[in-house]
Design a protein around this motif. Sequence first.
Motif, PDB file in Angstrom:
ATOM      1  N   ALA A  77       1.444   3.585   8.013  1.00 32.39           N
ATOM      2  CA  ALA A  77       2.075   2.451   8.682  1.00 32.39           C
ATOM      3  C   ALA A  77       1.194   1.212   8.536  1.00 32.39           C
ATOM      4  N   PHE A  78       1.815   0.053   8.356  1.00 34.03           N
ATOM      5  CA  PHE A  78       1.076  -1.189   8.125  1.00 34.03           C
ATOM      6  C   PHE A  78       1.615  -2.335   8.978  1.00 34.03           C
ATOM      7  N   LYS A  90      -3.942 -11.607   5.302  1.00 30.69           N
ATOM      8  CA  LYS A  90      -4.146 -10.221   5.718  1.00 30.69           C
ATOM      9  C   LYS A  90      -4.267 -10.164   7.243  1.00 30.69           C
ATOM     10  N   PRO A  91      -3.376  -9.442   7.918  1.00 29.38           N
ATOM     11  CA  PRO A  91      -3.438  -9.371   9.377  1.00 29.38           C
ATOM     12  C   PRO A  91      -4.766  -8.799   9.871  1.00 29.38           C
ATOM     13  N   ALA A 128       6.199  -5.126  -3.500  1.00 28.22           N
ATOM     14  CA  ALA A 128       5.297  -5.975  -4.287  1.00 28.22           C
ATOM     15  C   ALA A 128       6.036  -7.136  -4.951  1.00 28.22           C
ATOM     16  N   GLN A 129       7.361  -7.052  -5.054  1.00 27.17           N
ATOM     17  CA  GLN A 129       8.157  -8.137  -5.623  1.00 27.17           C
ATOM     18  C   GLN A 129       8.333  -9.294  -4.637  1.00 27.17           C
ATOM     19  N   ARG A 130       8.161  -9.006  -3.340  1.00 25.61           N
ATOM     20  CA  ARG A 130       8.387 -10.037  -2.319  1.00 25.61           C
ATOM     21  C   ARG A 130       7.116 -10.423  -1.565  1.00 25.61           C
ATOM     22  N   PHE A 131       6.163  -9.470  -1.482  1.00 24.32           N
ATOM     23  CA  PHE A 131       4.963  -9.701  -0.687  1.00 24.32           C
ATOM     24  C   PHE A 131       3.719  -9.273  -1.461  1.00 24.32           C
ATOM     25  N   SER A 132       2.570  -9.715  -0.982  1.00 23.40           N
ATOM     26  CA  SER A 132       1.304  -9.352  -1.623  1.00 23.40           C
ATOM     27  C   SER A 132       0.704  -8.123  -0.952  1.00 23.40           C
ATOM     28  N   ILE A 192      -1.668  -6.694   3.663  1.00 21.77           N
ATOM     29  CA  ILE A 192      -1.232  -5.592   4.520  1.00 21.77           C
ATOM     30  C   ILE A 192      -2.464  -4.970   5.176  1.00 21.77           C
ATOM     31  N   THR A 193      -2.306  -4.532   6.421  1.00 20.19           N
ATOM     32  CA  THR A 193      -3.395  -3.905   7.172  1.00 20.19           C
ATOM     33  C   THR A 193      -2.899  -2.583   7.749  1.00 20.19           C
TER      34      THR A 193
END
Length: 257
Positions: free
Chosen positions: A101-102, A109-110, A183-187, A191-192
């Motif tokens: 879970a992230f 980066k959170p 990965a197509q929408r976010f980096s 993510i944490t």
Amino acid sequence: MIETSTECQTTATSNNGQLIVFTQSKKIAKSLTQNLCSDNVVAKQYGSVIGYWGYRTADSFEFVGKGIADLILAKNNIMAAFKAESTYNYQPVVGFADYTAFFISSREKPRLTKEYFLDKRVGLLDYPTSRSGHILPKQTFKELDINLANLDVTYARSHNELRDLLANGQVDIIASFWKESDAQRFSKNYITPLSNNVSGTRWYLKMQQQNTDLLCSVQTHLLAMSKDQALHYYQDVEAYWNCETKNVSFKGELDDE
């Protein structure tokens, strides 16, 4: 009337017995029901198969808590909450892989600190039984001494809806799992992890009799159906029973968190 079930007849038209299936997906319920109706083992025991679907947690509670479903897709924490395995002898047939879970953001980066979250708009899943989208993030907030009432929280009905909220800038952070297409929408740098090895969902069959013929037939259909799923997560399925030998035996299941 809202359509919430589908039914088909086996070749045993004089048999009044029904095999009852429940899942959260209309597509899966319809497909699996048809496959089971055409199965020779099912036809020897049942005259029809009826597949139900429901998207609310309460729907799962109804079918698990009362032991209505013969075959059900559910999370192990729901089964444990109702003691369904001991009460109705539900046995796990196949299961999907554990996952992580992230917290996912679109711009940074959170950080797992109280100060970081207080001015953030957070997207959570409106399913109290969702580990990655509801339970674990709320546990994290509690550990960080954050009162949920002080957070700007938006609840979504699905993980896809959470991703849309984030992509459209309506929230700053969401709690979910990471999938390849993200990965197509976010980096992936933003993510944490909240927790590793969150137990995935499992298909359970009610085994009040030692009905191993039905068990193995159901397992075969579930394994075949997983290959046709669009998401890689649902293609990664593990069989819990050894049906290749005369004496059917339990191989084991994925470890609980």
